[in-house]
Write a protein that holds these residues in place. Structure first.
Motif, mmCIF file in Angstrom:
data_model
loop_
_atom_site.group_PDB
_atom_site.id
_atom_site.type_symbol
_atom_site.label_atom_id
_atom_site.label_comp_id
_atom_site.label_asym_id
_atom_site.label_seq_id
_atom_site.Cartn_x
_atom_site.Cartn_y
_atom_site.Cartn_z
ATOM 1 N N ARG A 293 0.816 -1.214 0.000
ATOM 2 C CA ARG A 293 0.000 0.000 0.000
ATOM 3 C C ARG A 293 0.854 1.269 0.000
ATOM 4 O O ARG A 293 0.501 2.250 -0.662
ATOM 5 C CB ARG A 293 -0.948 -0.009 1.204
ATOM 6 C CG ARG A 293 -2.007 -1.075 1.124
ATOM 7 C CD ARG A 293 -3.032 -0.765 0.028
ATOM 8 N NE ARG A 293 -3.858 0.386 0.417
ATOM 9 C CZ ARG A 293 -4.235 1.351 -0.417
ATOM 10 N NH1 ARG A 293 -3.874 1.330 -1.674
ATOM 11 N NH2 ARG A 293 -4.988 2.346 0.007
ATOM 12 N N ARG B 70 0.556 3.950 -3.096
ATOM 13 C CA ARG B 70 0.153 5.361 -2.944
ATOM 14 C C ARG B 70 1.147 6.288 -3.649
ATOM 15 O O ARG B 70 0.759 7.271 -4.288
ATOM 16 C CB ARG B 70 0.047 5.713 -1.460
ATOM 17 C CG ARG B 70 -1.111 5.026 -0.742
ATOM 18 C CD ARG B 70 -1.263 5.571 0.677
ATOM 19 N NE ARG B 70 -2.246 4.801 1.440
ATOM 20 C CZ ARG B 70 -1.931 3.836 2.302
ATOM 21 N NH1 ARG B 70 -0.654 3.533 2.521
ATOM 22 N NH2 ARG B 70 -2.870 3.185 2.954
ATOM 23 N N ARG C 129 -7.046 -7.757 0.670
ATOM 24 C CA ARG C 129 -7.682 -6.477 0.981
ATOM 25 C C ARG C 129 -6.863 -5.308 0.448
ATOM 26 O O ARG C 129 -7.406 -4.343 -0.089
ATOM 27 C CB ARG C 129 -7.874 -6.365 2.505
ATOM 28 C CG ARG C 129 -8.309 -4.991 3.013
ATOM 29 C CD ARG C 129 -9.458 -4.397 2.241
ATOM 30 N NE ARG C 129 -10.656 -5.218 2.255
ATOM 31 C CZ ARG C 129 -11.740 -4.949 1.539
ATOM 32 N NH1 ARG C 129 -11.753 -3.908 0.712
ATOM 33 N NH2 ARG C 129 -12.791 -5.740 1.605
ATOM 34 N N ASN C 130 -5.543 -5.391 0.587
ATOM 35 C CA ASN C 130 -4.699 -4.313 0.077
ATOM 36 C C ASN C 130 -4.843 -4.165 -1.435
ATOM 37 O O ASN C 130 -4.903 -3.048 -1.957
ATOM 38 C CB ASN C 130 -3.233 -4.572 0.437
ATOM 39 C CG ASN C 130 -2.911 -4.233 1.874
ATOM 40 O OD1 ASN C 130 -3.727 -3.628 2.575
ATOM 41 N ND2 ASN C 130 -1.731 -4.622 2.329
ATOM 42 N N ASP D 111 -8.070 -2.435 -2.225
ATOM 43 C CA ASP D 111 -7.995 -1.003 -1.939
ATOM 44 C C ASP D 111 -7.253 -0.253 -3.048
ATOM 45 O O ASP D 111 -7.694 0.818 -3.494
ATOM 46 C CB ASP D 111 -7.305 -0.768 -0.597
ATOM 47 C CG ASP D 111 -8.175 -1.165 0.589
ATOM 48 O OD1 ASP D 111 -9.402 -1.348 0.399
ATOM 49 O OD2 ASP D 111 -7.631 -1.306 1.705
ATOM 50 N N THR D 112 -6.130 -0.804 -3.481
ATOM 51 C CA THR D 112 -5.369 -0.157 -4.555
ATOM 52 C C THR D 112 -6.163 -0.159 -5.858
ATOM 53 O O THR D 112 -6.178 0.842 -6.599
ATOM 54 C CB THR D 112 -4.020 -0.865 -4.756
ATOM 55 O OG1 THR D 112 -3.269 -0.825 -3.536
ATOM 56 C CG2 THR D 112 -3.209 -0.202 -5.857
ATOM 57 N N THR E 40 -9.433 -0.161 -6.154
ATOM 58 C CA THR E 40 -10.509 0.819 -6.007
ATOM 59 C C THR E 40 -9.991 2.229 -6.231
ATOM 60 O O THR E 40 -10.629 3.045 -6.921
ATOM 61 C CB THR E 40 -11.145 0.689 -4.604
ATOM 62 O OG1 THR E 40 -11.638 -0.640 -4.431
ATOM 63 C CG2 THR E 40 -12.292 1.685 -4.432
ATOM 64 N N GLU E 41 -8.845 2.545 -5.674
ATOM 65 C CA GLU E 41 -8.274 3.883 -5.830
ATOM 66 C C GLU E 41 -7.934 4.177 -7.292
ATOM 67 O O GLU E 41 -8.043 5.326 -7.748
ATOM 68 C CB GLU E 41 -7.040 4.031 -4.951
ATOM 69 C CG GLU E 41 -7.367 4.092 -3.467
ATOM 70 C CD GLU E 41 -6.133 4.084 -2.588
ATOM 71 O OE1 GLU E 41 -5.007 4.017 -3.137
ATOM 72 O OE2 GLU E 41 -6.286 4.142 -1.357
#
Length: 278
Positions: free
Chosen positions: A82, A86, A114-115, A118-119, A121-122
């Motif tokens: 993550r 970012r 999950r990570n 999240d990435t 989705t971003e």
């Protein structure tokens, strides 16, 4: 027959591959950002890679009259980190206005963590903010159906996202319907071991039809074939399918999807000469 390979990792191929692809009818490739074979340690490595995709590869391809386009992304394999993700995502917008960049890709899931979600989705959020096309990687082998369903669920959580501007790649017999039912485009990847063969791809087309389906080789540094799309063309001809159907799958369909980006401009004479020859 002229064709477009919408998923080819040409940075890992030799110049001979460009020559062979050109001789076999390839007129354009699009290259998604992907894993280099090892995990990179710093975002600077990604920035140099993005420069290679947008500055060097178009010139190398042009020597063989192949148009080269690229996609920008943090690839699924490294997306589990993550902190690094970012930093990479901060650098992507600077490349989105380059003349050969079509959108965000390949994004998606690898081990379905999950990570990674999240990435992923971003990056969808990034694509929406910059009005970009999206190209999605779906996981290999046993995680294929689970990862595809989760990928689609995340896409559907964005009500303003136009389904027709998303191509979900590496589809197989058991995942294609999930993709098509929600209005997305599907990519059939001709790749040994972890994807489909030319024969399986032809079987899938015979079962599901040609609508919103594109064919690609995804050739890279692993066991793969830069001539995968011509082998699919040969298999379809062996089965006595009409030239118009084959042309639709390997040329017209990718043109239809990719032309949603104003930067994708296939040379007009290529379209005229191909249509006129049928």
């Amino acid at each position: 027959m002229k064709y477009i390979d919408h998923h080819a990792h040409m940075v890992s191929r030799t110049t001979d591959d460009y020559q062979h692809m050109s001789l076999s009818g390839c007129v354009a490739v699009t290259e998604p950002a992907f894993w280099a074979g090892w995990d990179r340690s710093h975002a600077d490595g990604f920035e140099d890679y993005f420069r290679q995709l947008t500055e060097f590869e178009p010139k190398r391809a042009a020597q063989y009259h192949i148009q080269h386009y690229a996609w920008m992304a943090m690839n699924p394999k490294e997306a589990d980190d993550r902190e690094l993700s970012r930093e990479v995502l901060k650098r992507i917008p600077a490349f989105l206005n380059r003349p050969t960049v079509l959108g965000i890709g390949e994004i998606g899931l690898n081990r379905v963590t999950r990570n990674e979600i999240d990435t992923y989705t971003e990056q969808i959020e990034l694509a929406l903010a910059h009005k970009q096309l999206i190209l999605i990687h779906t996981p290999h082998l046993e995680d294929k159906l689970k990862g595809t369903r989760i990928s689609v669920d995340v896409l559907r959580s964005f009500p303003t996202l136009e389904a027709g501007r998303v191509l979900v790649d590496h589809a197989e017999e058991h995942t294609l319907q999930v993709i098509l039912d929600h209005g997305y485009w599907a990519g059939l990847t001709l790749y040994p071991q972890t994807k489909v063969s030319a024969q399986r791809a032809a079987d899938i087309v015979e079962r599901f039809g040609p609508d919103r389906i594109c064919i690609a080789g995804a050739c890279d540094w692993g066991p793969s074939d830069s001539m995968a799309v011509p082998r699919f063309i040969m298999e379809m001809r062996r089965r006595k399918h009409p030239e118009a159907l084959i042309h639709r799958l390997v040329f017209e369909n990718p043109v239809q999807f990719l032309s949603q980006s104003a930067r994708f401009k296939i040379r007009p004479e290529l379209q005229r000469s191909e249509v006129g020859s049928r």
